[in-house]
Design a protein around this motif. Structure first.
Motif, mmCIF file in Angstrom:
data_model
loop_
_atom_site.group_PDB
_atom_site.id
_atom_site.type_symbol
_atom_site.label_atom_id
_atom_site.label_comp_id
_atom_site.label_asym_id
_atom_site.label_seq_id
_atom_site.Cartn_x
_atom_site.Cartn_y
_atom_site.Cartn_z
ATOM 1 N N ARG A 3 -13.020 -45.206 -36.627
ATOM 2 C CA ARG A 3 -14.039 -44.198 -36.962
ATOM 3 C C ARG A 3 -14.619 -43.592 -35.698
ATOM 4 O O ARG A 3 -15.755 -43.902 -35.317
ATOM 5 C CB ARG A 3 -15.179 -44.847 -37.767
ATOM 6 C CG ARG A 3 -15.002 -44.872 -39.273
ATOM 7 C CD ARG A 3 -15.069 -43.487 -39.931
ATOM 8 N NE ARG A 3 -16.234 -42.692 -39.579
ATOM 9 C CZ ARG A 3 -17.404 -42.786 -40.183
ATOM 10 N NH1 ARG A 3 -17.592 -43.660 -41.142
ATOM 11 N NH2 ARG A 3 -18.410 -42.022 -39.809
ATOM 12 N N PRO A 4 -13.861 -42.721 -35.004
ATOM 13 C CA PRO A 4 -14.402 -42.141 -33.767
ATOM 14 C C PRO A 4 -15.665 -41.339 -34.078
ATOM 15 O O PRO A 4 -15.775 -40.750 -35.152
ATOM 16 C CB PRO A 4 -13.284 -41.212 -33.280
ATOM 17 C CG PRO A 4 -12.095 -41.510 -34.109
ATOM 18 C CD PRO A 4 -12.561 -42.147 -35.360
ATOM 19 N N GLY A 5 -16.607 -41.377 -33.161
ATOM 20 C CA GLY A 5 -17.820 -40.583 -33.343
ATOM 21 C C GLY A 5 -18.880 -41.251 -34.184
ATOM 22 O O GLY A 5 -19.941 -40.681 -34.421
ATOM 23 N N LEU A 6 -18.616 -42.478 -34.631
ATOM 24 C CA LEU A 6 -19.610 -43.204 -35.431
ATOM 25 C C LEU A 6 -20.895 -43.384 -34.618
ATOM 26 O O LEU A 6 -20.853 -43.773 -33.458
ATOM 27 C CB LEU A 6 -19.021 -44.569 -35.810
ATOM 28 C CG LEU A 6 -19.857 -45.489 -36.680
ATOM 29 C CD1 LEU A 6 -20.174 -44.852 -38.013
ATOM 30 C CD2 LEU A 6 -19.109 -46.794 -36.910
ATOM 31 N N ALA A 7 -22.028 -43.065 -35.228
ATOM 32 C CA ALA A 7 -23.341 -43.166 -34.596
ATOM 33 C C ALA A 7 -23.443 -42.293 -33.344
ATOM 34 O O ALA A 7 -24.288 -42.527 -32.489
ATOM 35 C CB ALA A 7 -23.679 -44.616 -34.244
ATOM 36 N N GLY A 8 -22.565 -41.300 -33.238
ATOM 37 C CA GLY A 8 -22.642 -40.386 -32.110
ATOM 38 C C GLY A 8 -22.001 -40.911 -30.836
ATOM 39 O O GLY A 8 -22.094 -40.278 -29.789
ATOM 40 N N TYR A 9 -21.343 -42.081 -30.909
ATOM 41 C CA TYR A 9 -20.664 -42.600 -29.723
ATOM 42 C C TYR A 9 -19.174 -42.335 -29.850
ATOM 43 O O TYR A 9 -18.617 -42.467 -30.936
ATOM 44 C CB TYR A 9 -20.844 -44.123 -29.600
ATOM 45 C CG TYR A 9 -22.257 -44.618 -29.513
ATOM 46 C CD1 TYR A 9 -23.180 -44.007 -28.675
ATOM 47 C CD2 TYR A 9 -22.658 -45.730 -30.240
ATOM 48 C CE1 TYR A 9 -24.474 -44.481 -28.590
ATOM 49 C CE2 TYR A 9 -23.948 -46.211 -30.151
ATOM 50 C CZ TYR A 9 -24.857 -45.586 -29.329
ATOM 51 O OH TYR A 9 -26.128 -46.059 -29.234
#
Lengths: 361, 288
Positions: free
Chosen positions: B71-77
């Motif tokens: 899940r790339p980009g999870l929580a903005g990371y």
């Protein structure tokens, strides 16, 4: 009861009360159990662990007017150690006696705790509730992902349940060995060595906390729930493998506890490191090994036997191919690996006891 | 932690007049230094601790990678930021004693040594805080640094997002320590009431580890559970320093994060002071 050495009695009583911090009203019960155990072992004429402090123990015993009985016990121990190896019957007898001493001391801890039933119930409840946080971590991951490294929630729950059950069982039985560092620093391990019960049995029961047993509940429930949830055709071998893997896992985890606690003989201040390494193994066993990448996964199965706690047997239960390509036979090797780990842990513990030097202050 | 008799500087406990600020500071320094010396005394301990810290760094780093690659980009990371968060957060765990304990109050209550601590010519709370400062300084150098470097080498963690972020991160570390100390000290003080504080210690270790953000970033905790988790003081220990570290240039919010930490630190220290007063009234020295 045999006429016991007053000094030794005093030390025994105070020691238990100190270690558990329980009220003095219960001290009599704890000490009483201890005296009975001591008396029994002195009567049967044998002692526990091989003590490197035989000499100092003897001097101490003389000082307390117990030279005759303890001396006889020690000489028998020496004969066992120096002379021919003990026969199988003798060895089993020793093991049985230690197991009885362990059961007795645990029973005493439970009786002590039962003096304050409400407190025990509350503490058990909070401990059981706190284990939910481990489960919550898995829940949080699966709130964002449908599968972790190709394993579904039910499958990861099965891995978590079986490994956590193994670790909590081991923790309930031998967890207090991580207090060894404190016993050494406070100079209480000297007393442990001159008692005629194995130092390991004593260390595992000296700070026994009955409420820890409550931690077993949640993983046990998860094992049952996940077994119902995973899409598995339950054949007899799979059904049998589940309790077997938990049992072997518990032996493996207990061996890890004891072996790492043996490090405390060299570095008595390393309790935190011991806790961290046992938590690390519990964490590693909780997720599919493939999460950690090929090399680390191999390290965690082939070098450190963490994969044998739940991962390899679980592959058979869940009828999955091994992503690491290890031989299928390894899935059933947990009993062998657990026995070997137990033997190694025993060696490490003995080496530790031999290296033990009393604290300077 | 071994309690080391701190050399008492002249004037620190001068009963004839109030000690000066300088003398007070010298006492703090002496206690912290003694505590630091006690913590470097066991070389094998340092080695064992570093080893276990690096092991956990590797495990948690790979777990974060597995989650963020799915899940790339999870929580903005992105996955590099996520790994940085987990690896550096893990490195700081021992310094902030996220495993709980490291304050010997319960043990001293059990064995009666607490009577000596109460009788010291130095505030009870101050005594433990000064010791904690010494311990944390040693742990920062001997545990956090090697584990952080190992994390950098293994996972190629990201550097601080900006010079402001780096400065904010440095400022957030002492605040994180104060929050962690406050929580653990209060838990330790329960020993005055329940004697066997091991249950409380075990539960607090688990909650500290979980809600500090050391296991998983609090930013991925879902829904209302996440809201509550982010409002608790625990987040000030790992989540906030790492948040500041990764805050992009001009992203703002560093001041708010520091204020969150400072607020909790102040609240916990005031509470610690109050509870200390109550606890010390309960001390009974029994002869034996």
């Amino acid at each position: 009861m045999d006429p016991q050495p007053d000094a030794a009695d005093g030390v025994g009583g105070v020691d238990r009360a100190d270690a558990t911090g329980r009220a003095r009203a219960t001290r009599g019960a704890g000490a009483g159990g201890w005296f009975r155990a001591t008396a029994r072992f002195l009567r049967t004429g044998r002692r526990g662990a091989a003590s490197p402090h035989r000499g100092s123990g003897r001097i101490w015993a003389r000082g307390t007017g117990q030279a005759l009985e303890l001396g006889r016990a020690l000489e028998l121990g020496q004969a066992l150690e120096l002379g021919q190896a003990p026969g199988l019957g003798q060895a089993l007898g020793l093991l049985w006696a230690e197991a009885r001493a362990y059961a007795l001391l645990v029973q005493v801890a439970f009786r002590e705790a039962a003096q304050y039933r409400t407190s025990l119930a509350l503490r058990s409840l909070t401990e059981a509730a706190a284990t939910m946080l481990d489960l919550a971590a898995i829940g949080i991951i699966f709130a964002h992902l449908p599968a972790l490294a190709g394993f579904s929630l039910a499958e990861v729950a099965f891995l978590y349940g079986t490994s956590a059950l193994a670790f909590t069982l081991a923790e309930a039985f031998v967890g207090p060995v991580d207090r060894l560092g404190w016993h050494i620093r406070e100079g209480r391990f000297d007393v442990v060595l001159i008692r005629p019960v194995s130092a390991l049995v004593q260390t595992a029961t000296l700070a026994f906390s009955p409420q820890r047993v409550a931690r077993v509940i949640q993983p046990a429930v998860i094992v049952v729930v996940s077994c119902l949830a995973v899409p598995v055709h339950w054949t007899p071998d799979r059904v049998l493998l589940v309790p077997a893997m938990v049992l072997c896992g518990a032996v493996l985890a207990a061996s890890a506890f004891v072996a790492t606690a043996a490090v405390l003989f060299v570095a008595p201040d390393a309790s935190v490191a011991v806790v961290a390494s046992t938590q690390g193994s519990a964490l590693a066993a909780r997720y599919p090994m493939t999460v950690y990448g090929h090399h680390v996964a191999l390290l965690l199965t082939v070098v450190l036997p963490i994969g044998f706690v739940s991962w390899l047997p679980a592959l058979h239960v869940l009828s999955r191919p091994d992503p690491l390509g290890l031989p299928t036979a390894l899935r059933f090797a947990s009993p062998l690996v657990a026995s070997a780990a137990a033997a190694l842990a025993a060696l490490a513990w003995r080496a530790g006891v031999r290296r033990y030097r009393s604290t300077g202050s | 932690m071994t309690v080391v008799a701190a050399p008492r500087p002249p004037g620190a406990a001068d009963v004839t007049g109030p000690p000066g600020v300088l003398a007070e500071l010298r006492t703090w320094a002496a206690i912290a230094a003694a505590s630091a010396r006690a913590n470097v005394a066991y070389r094998a301990t340092v080695a064992a601790s570093v080893l276990s810290n690096v092991t956990l760094t590797v495990l948690r780093g790979y777990l974060a990678l597995a989650v963020w690659e799915a899940r790339p980009g999870l929580a903005g990371y992105d996955s590099r930021h996520a790994v940085t968060f987990v690896v550096l957060g893990q490195a700081l765990m021992t310094t902030f004693a996220v495993f709980g304990g490291m304050i010997d109050v319960p043990w001293r209550v059990e064995n009666g040594g607490i009577v000596i601590d109460v009788a010291r010519p130095f505030g009870f709370l101050h005594w433990w805080l000064a010791q904690e400062l010494g311990r944390a300084a040693v742990f920062l150098v001997s545990r956090a640094l090697p584990a952080g470097l190992a994390g950098l080498a293994l996972f190629g963690a990201a550097p601080p997002a900006s010079p402001t972020a780096a400065a904010g991160f440095a400022a957030s570390l002492p605040l994180a320590l104060l929050v962690s100390f406050g929580i653990r000290y209060l838990v330790g003080l329960t020993a005055f009431w329940i004697t066997d504080a091991r249950g409380a210690l075990a539960v607090s270790a688990l909650t500290l580890t979980f809600f500090s953000g050391a296991v998983l970033p609090l930013t991925i905790f879902p829904g209302a559970f996440g809201e509550v988790a982010r409002a608790l003081p625990y987040g000030a220990i790992i989540q906030m320093p790492m948040d500041i570290y990764l805050r992009p240039a001009g992203g703002g919010g560093i001041g708010e994060a520091l204020a969150f930490q400072a607020g909790w630190a102040a609240a916990l220290l005031v509470a610690s002071d109050l509870v200390t007063r109550l606890a010390l009234r309960r001390v009974v020295a029994q002869g034996g």
